[in-house]
Write a protein that holds these residues in place. Structure first.
Motif, short mmCIF file in Angstrom:
data_model
loop_
_atom_site.label_atom_id
_atom_site.label_comp_id
_atom_site.label_asym_id
_atom_site.label_seq_id
_atom_site.Cartn_x
_atom_site.Cartn_y
_atom_site.Cartn_z
N GLY A 93 -24.01 -12.16 -52.74
CA GLY A 93 -24.72 -11.69 -53.93
C GLY A 93 -26.06 -12.38 -54.12
O GLY A 93 -27.08 -11.73 -54.42
N ILE A 94 -26.09 -13.69 -53.96
CA ILE A 94 -27.33 -14.43 -54.11
C ILE A 94 -28.33 -14.03 -53.03
O ILE A 94 -29.52 -13.84 -53.31
CB ILE A 94 -27.06 -15.96 -54.07
N GLU A 130 -33.25 -11.58 -51.14
CA GLU A 130 -33.95 -10.69 -50.22
C GLU A 130 -34.86 -9.73 -50.99
O GLU A 130 -36.00 -9.49 -50.59
CB GLU A 130 -32.95 -9.91 -49.37
N ALA A 131 -34.38 -9.22 -52.11
CA ALA A 131 -35.21 -8.33 -52.94
C ALA A 131 -36.39 -9.11 -53.54
O ALA A 131 -37.51 -8.60 -53.60
CB ALA A 131 -34.36 -7.71 -54.05
N ILE A 180 -27.13 -10.89 -44.08
CA ILE A 180 -27.68 -12.25 -44.12
C ILE A 180 -26.58 -13.28 -43.92
O ILE A 180 -26.73 -14.24 -43.17
CB ILE A 180 -28.43 -12.49 -45.45
N VAL A 181 -25.46 -13.08 -44.59
CA VAL A 181 -24.38 -14.07 -44.57
C VAL A 181 -23.44 -13.87 -43.37
O VAL A 181 -22.95 -14.84 -42.79
CB VAL A 181 -23.59 -14.04 -45.90
N ALA A 182 -23.21 -12.63 -42.98
CA ALA A 182 -22.19 -12.35 -41.95
C ALA A 182 -22.50 -13.01 -40.62
O ALA A 182 -21.58 -13.52 -39.96
CB ALA A 182 -22.04 -10.84 -41.76
N ASP A 183 -23.76 -13.04 -40.20
CA ASP A 183 -24.05 -13.67 -38.91
C ASP A 183 -23.75 -15.16 -38.94
O ASP A 183 -23.32 -15.74 -37.95
CB ASP A 183 -25.50 -13.39 -38.47
N ILE A 238 -34.21 -18.18 -47.47
CA ILE A 238 -32.80 -18.04 -47.85
C ILE A 238 -31.97 -18.91 -46.91
O ILE A 238 -31.90 -18.64 -45.71
CB ILE A 238 -32.34 -16.57 -47.76
N VAL A 239 -31.37 -19.97 -47.44
CA VAL A 239 -30.58 -20.87 -46.60
C VAL A 239 -29.13 -21.02 -47.06
O VAL A 239 -28.35 -21.73 -46.44
CB VAL A 239 -31.24 -22.27 -46.47
N ILE A 240 -28.78 -20.31 -48.13
CA ILE A 240 -27.40 -20.39 -48.61
C ILE A 240 -26.43 -19.89 -47.53
O ILE A 240 -25.29 -20.34 -47.45
CB ILE A 240 -27.21 -19.63 -49.93
#
Length: 139
Positions: free
Chosen positions: A46-47, A52-53, A116-119, A63-65
């Motif tokens: 979600g973050i 990204e937007a 973004i998170v899945a990879d 974005i590093v979360i």
């Protein structure tokens, strides 16, 4: 915390923030530790979607979360052993940079925060698998 704005290797600098989070989560029982990682993964999606937007760029380096979350998966077998945490950190960064299939594929095919998170989750799972093998070899 601003690590995404590091002038060099923001992903690596951001990943370092994942170590104190891991140390805190590792105090939980394993089932709660895993549940916490899964919950934080959903939060990171979600973050990342909103970031990204905001940045108007797919998977912005700011974005590093996603790196912080990916490291949590790799460090699951590390206990609180500093040498295993360091090894896990290196393994995660390797798999995050190299993007072994399906990491690059999910990053490209899944929309927004999911990609973004899945990879990084994939990289984290690869790192955890190799860390478990190394722990078994060293034991």
């Amino acid at each position: 915390m601003g690590t995404g704005y590091a002038p060099v290797a923001p992903g690596t600098v951001g990943t370092i923030l994942g170590i104190p989070l891991y140390l805190a989560l590792s105090l939980l029982s394993q089932p709660f530790h895993i549940l916490a990682i899964l919950a934080l993964t959903g939060l990171a999606v979600g973050i990342s979607q909103k970031a990204e937007a905001l940045f108007r760029k797919k998977d912005s380096p700011h974005i590093v979360i996603d790196e912080i979350i990916g490291l949590q998966y790799t460090l699951l077998p590390a206990a609180q052993d500093i040498s295993l945490i360091f090894c896990g950190f290196l393994l995660f960064r390797f798999f995050d940079i190299v993007k072994v299939f399906p990491a690059g594929w999910v990053q490209d095919k899944l929309p927004g925060g999911y990609g973004i998170v899945a990879d990084d989750v994939v990289a984290g799972i690869y790192g955890a698998a190799l860390l478990w093998l190394l722990i078994g070899f060293w034991s």
